[in-house]
Design a protein around this motif. Structure first.
Motif, PDB file in Angstrom:
ATOM      1  N   PHE A  14      49.413  43.854  36.477  1.00 48.26           N
ATOM      2  CA  PHE A  14      48.370  44.263  37.417  1.00 48.26           C
ATOM      3  C   PHE A  14      48.401  45.767  37.649  1.00 48.26           C
ATOM      4  N   ALA A  15      49.590  46.325  37.811  1.00 45.51           N
ATOM      5  CA  ALA A  15      49.697  47.774  38.019  1.00 45.51           C
ATOM      6  C   ALA A  15      49.245  48.537  36.780  1.00 45.51           C
ATOM      7  N   GLY A  16      49.615  48.052  35.605  1.00 47.53           N
ATOM      8  CA  GLY A  16      49.201  48.706  34.364  1.00 47.53           C
ATOM      9  C   GLY A  16      47.700  48.674  34.158  1.00 47.53           C
ATOM     10  N   ILE A  17      47.087  47.549  34.453  1.00 42.19           N
ATOM     11  CA  ILE A  17      45.624  47.451  34.341  1.00 42.19           C
ATOM     12  C   ILE A  17      44.964  48.376  35.359  1.00 42.19           C
ATOM     13  N   GLY A  18      45.561  48.494  36.542  1.00 44.14           N
ATOM     14  CA  GLY A  18      45.037  49.406  37.555  1.00 44.14           C
ATOM     15  C   GLY A  18      45.082  50.852  37.096  1.00 44.14           C
ATOM     16  N   VAL A  19      46.192  51.249  36.498  1.00 47.66           N
ATOM     17  CA  VAL A  19      46.314  52.617  35.982  1.00 47.66           C
ATOM     18  C   VAL A  19      45.320  52.852  34.850  1.00 47.66           C
ATOM     19  N   GLY A  20      45.228  51.889  33.945  1.00 47.25           N
ATOM     20  CA  GLY A  20      44.282  52.028  32.835  1.00 47.25           C
ATOM     21  C   GLY A  20      42.838  52.115  33.307  1.00 47.25           C
ATOM     22  N   SER A  21      42.492  51.327  34.301  1.00 47.10           N
ATOM     23  CA  SER A  21      41.135  51.369  34.836  1.00 47.10           C
ATOM     24  C   SER A  21      40.859  52.680  35.562  1.00 47.10           C
ATOM     25  N   THR A  22      41.867  53.212  36.233  1.00 46.99           N
ATOM     26  CA  THR A  22      41.694  54.496  36.906  1.00 46.99           C
ATOM     27  C   THR A  22      41.440  55.607  35.892  1.00 46.99           C
ATOM     28  N   VAL A  23      42.226  55.620  34.835  1.00 45.55           N
ATOM     29  CA  VAL A  23      42.044  56.638  33.790  1.00 45.55           C
ATOM     30  C   VAL A  23      40.681  56.473  33.122  1.00 45.55           C
ATOM     31  N   ILE A  33      28.169  57.059  35.432  1.00 44.75           N
ATOM     32  CA  ILE A  33      28.755  56.866  36.758  1.00 44.75           C
ATOM     33  C   ILE A  33      28.823  55.391  37.145  1.00 44.75           C
ATOM     34  N   GLY A  34      27.887  54.587  36.685  1.00 44.40           N
ATOM     35  CA  GLY A  34      27.889  53.162  37.031  1.00 44.40           C
ATOM     36  C   GLY A  34      29.105  52.442  36.476  1.00 44.40           C
ATOM     37  N   ILE A  35      29.423  52.682  35.228  1.00 45.20           N
ATOM     38  CA  ILE A  35      30.601  52.057  34.618  1.00 45.20           C
ATOM     39  C   ILE A  35      31.875  52.620  35.236  1.00 45.20           C
ATOM     40  N   ALA A  36      31.869  53.911  35.568  1.00 46.95           N
ATOM     41  CA  ALA A  36      33.042  54.523  36.197  1.00 46.95           C
ATOM     42  C   ALA A  36      33.325  53.885  37.556  1.00 46.95           C
ATOM     43  N   VAL A  37      32.278  53.631  38.324  1.00 41.52           N
ATOM     44  CA  VAL A  37      32.462  52.986  39.629  1.00 41.52           C
ATOM     45  C   VAL A  37      33.020  51.577  39.437  1.00 41.52           C
ATOM     46  N   GLY A  38      32.528  50.857  38.446  1.00 44.68           N
ATOM     47  CA  GLY A  38      33.061  49.529  38.151  1.00 44.68           C
ATOM     48  C   GLY A  38      34.533  49.583  37.765  1.00 44.68           C
ATOM     49  N   ALA A  39      34.913  50.603  36.979  1.00 41.01           N
ATOM     50  CA  ALA A  39      36.320  50.751  36.594  1.00 41.01           C
ATOM     51  C   ALA A  39      37.182  51.042  37.815  1.00 41.01           C
ATOM     52  N   PHE A  40      36.685  51.893  38.717  1.00 44.19           N
ATOM     53  CA  PHE A  40      37.447  52.186  39.934  1.00 44.19           C
ATOM     54  C   PHE A  40      37.581  50.951  40.822  1.00 44.19           C
ATOM     55  N   LEU A  41      36.531  50.156  40.928  1.00 43.82           N
ATOM     56  CA  LEU A  41      36.614  48.931  41.716  1.00 43.82           C
ATOM     57  C   LEU A  41      37.611  47.948  41.110  1.00 43.82           C
ATOM     58  N   LEU A  42      37.606  47.843  39.792  1.00 43.64           N
ATOM     59  CA  LEU A  42      38.600  47.002  39.114  1.00 43.64           C
ATOM     60  C   LEU A  42      40.005  47.517  39.386  1.00 43.64           C
ATOM     61  N   ALA A  43      40.179  48.836  39.351  1.00 47.67           N
ATOM     62  CA  ALA A  43      41.498  49.421  39.613  1.00 47.67           C
ATOM     63  C   ALA A  43      41.958  49.101  41.032  1.00 47.67           C
ATOM     64  N   ILE A  44      41.061  49.206  42.005  1.00 43.21           N
ATOM     65  CA  ILE A  44      41.426  48.901  43.383  1.00 43.21           C
ATOM     66  C   ILE A  44      41.865  47.445  43.516  1.00 43.21           C
ATOM     67  N   GLY A  45      41.154  46.549  42.842  1.00 43.16           N
ATOM     68  CA  GLY A  45      41.530  45.137  42.877  1.00 43.16           C
ATOM     69  C   GLY A  45      42.885  44.883  42.248  1.00 43.16           C
ATOM     70  N   MET A  46      43.150  45.541  41.128  1.00 44.15           N
ATOM     71  CA  MET A  46      44.434  45.350  40.454  1.00 44.15           C
ATOM     72  C   MET A  46      45.585  45.936  41.267  1.00 44.15           C
ATOM     73  N   TYR A  47      45.352  47.109  41.887  1.00 46.75           N
ATOM     74  CA  TYR A  47      46.392  47.667  42.760  1.00 46.75           C
ATOM     75  C   TYR A  47      46.649  46.747  43.945  1.00 46.75           C
ATOM     76  N   GLY A  48      45.607  46.123  44.452  1.00 50.57           N
ATOM     77  CA  GLY A  48      45.776  45.185  45.554  1.00 50.57           C
ATOM     78  C   GLY A  48      46.609  43.980  45.150  1.00 50.57           C
TER      79      GLY A  48
END
Length: 69
Positions: A14-23, A33-48
């Motif tokens: 989960f942490a690795g996917i979060g880092v990858g999604s953040t990058v 920007i739309g895909i970037a926002v989706g990646a950030f939302l995925l990262a927030i979920g994985m960090y959670g």
């Protein structure tokens, strides 16, 4: 039913996917920007989920130490 805390491997994934999604979000921000926002939302979920797993393991360790003494 036996309760087991989240495994270290799952927390790591989960942490690795979060880092990858953040990058990915940072790299895609200037392009789309739309895909970037989706990646950030995925990262927030994985960090959670990773944070929940760490907290789950800490509480389980604390409970075991209190029952064994």
């Amino acid at each position: 039913m036996v309760y087991e805390p989240m495994s270290r491997r799952a927390v790591g994934w989960f942490a690795g996917i979060g880092v990858g999604s953040t990058v990915a979000g940072l790299l895609l921000r200037p392009v789309n920007i739309g895909i970037a926002v989706g990646a950030f939302l995925l990262a927030i979920g994985m960090y959670g989920l990773a944070g929940y797993g760490v907290l789950d393991r800490l509480v389980d360790r604390w409970k075991r130490s209190r029952t064994s003494s």
